[in-house]
Design an enzyme around this catalytic site. Structure first.
Site, PDB file in Angstrom:
ATOM      1  N   ARG A  83       1.061  -1.197   0.034  1.00 17.08           N
ATOM      2  CA  ARG A  83      -0.031   0.031  -0.061  1.00 17.08           C
ATOM      3  C   ARG A  83       0.938   1.212   0.085  1.00 17.08           C
ATOM      4  NH1 ARG A  83      -4.861  -0.867  -1.926  1.00 17.08           N
ATOM      5  NH2 ARG A  83      -5.825  -2.586  -1.100  1.00 17.08           N
ATOM      6  N   ALA A 106     -10.735  -6.885  -1.412  1.00 19.78           N
ATOM      7  CA  ALA A 106     -11.701  -5.703  -1.256  1.00 19.78           C
ATOM      8  C   ALA A 106     -11.486  -4.840  -2.560  1.00 19.78           C
ATOM      9  CB  ALA A 106     -11.059  -4.835   0.070  1.00 19.78           C
ATOM     10  N   GLU A 157     -14.582  -8.421  -6.881  1.00 27.30           N
ATOM     11  CA  GLU A 157     -13.175  -8.252  -6.225  1.00 27.30           C
ATOM     12  C   GLU A 157     -12.985  -9.650  -5.680  1.00 27.30           C
ATOM     13  OE1 GLU A 157     -11.447  -5.885  -6.397  1.00 27.30           O
ATOM     14  OE2 GLU A 157     -12.472  -4.467  -7.108  1.00 27.30           O
ATOM     15  N   GLU A 182      -9.163 -10.586  -7.282  1.00 31.93           N
ATOM     16  CA  GLU A 182      -8.033 -10.465  -6.521  1.00 31.93           C
ATOM     17  C   GLU A 182      -7.214 -12.002  -6.026  1.00 31.93           C
ATOM     18  OE1 GLU A 182      -7.955  -7.866  -3.172  1.00 31.93           O
ATOM     19  OE2 GLU A 182      -8.336  -6.151  -4.723  1.00 31.93           O
ATOM     20  N   GLU A 210      -1.380  -5.223  -7.476  1.00 28.14           N
ATOM     21  CA  GLU A 210      -1.959  -6.393  -7.213  1.00 28.14           C
ATOM     22  C   GLU A 210      -1.260  -7.517  -8.040  1.00 28.14           C
ATOM     23  OE1 GLU A 210      -5.959  -5.979  -8.975  1.00 28.14           O
ATOM     24  OE2 GLU A 210      -6.677  -4.958  -7.098  1.00 28.14           O
TER      25      GLU A 210
END
Length: 184
Positions: free
Chosen positions: A62, A74, A91, A95, A143
């Protein structure tokens, strides 16, 4: 009860999933105050729970905290009018390549109401099956290196208490999951 009327509103900056908005609001006693906040599109979180009662966590970098963090699948509610459950399913597939037979809404909560109106919708995802290889989402940017790791729920909750899991949305989702399972 005082009515906190918005007297003036201005978009200071337009962002990709939020606007920085400044509003002047009527305060008790006759005065007013200017408050800046993020007018956010909202988000969802899906807690994948397997047949053994383990939760699927991912590790993702992040940018704001400059950390690799343990999180749950998320994403943003960036498709206007999309039902939050549909976003959660999307999602989960994007993901961690999973589809859920069942989604249970665990609640919806504001993340940081003093500076943002971001509302996160929390879902428990069960009856998990892999998304077919041909239908898998191509991950990019942060990701790209997402990996799904299955944790015992008690271990994940201990990691919250010990500070290993520092994402507040994830911490709340894990606690909501525990509460849901205790009540079921």
């Amino acid at each position: 009860m005082h009515e906190y009327r918005v007297l003036d509103s201005e978009i200071v900056h337009r962002g990709w999933c939020y606007d920085l908005t400044a509003e002047t609001v009527a305060m008790p006693g006759g005065g007013s105050a200017r408050r800046e906040f993020l007018d956010h599109c909202g988000a969802v979180v899906a807690v994948p729970l397997d047949e053994s009662g383990r939760v699927g966590l991912i590790r993702q970098f992040r940018v704001p905290p400059k950390e690799l963090m343990w999180e749950l699948p998320a994403g943003l509610r960036d498709i206007e009018g999309e039902d939050p459950a549909v976003t959660a399913r999307r999602e989960l597939a994007e993901e961690v390549d999973l589809a859920a037979a069942d989604l249970v809404k665990l609640g919806e909560y504001f993340t940081t109401p003093g500076i943002s109106n971001e509302l996160v919708h929390y879902f428990l995802a069960t009856g998990l099956t892999p998304v077919p290889e041909a239908d898998r989402h191509e991950r990019t940017d942060e990701e790209t290196h997402i990996e799904l790791v299955w944790w015992d729920l008690d271990k994940a909750l201990a990691a919250v208490a010990d500070g290993e899991i520092r994402n507040g949305v994830c911490a709340l989702a894990l606690n909501l999951t525990r509460l849901h399972l205790e009540r079921s």
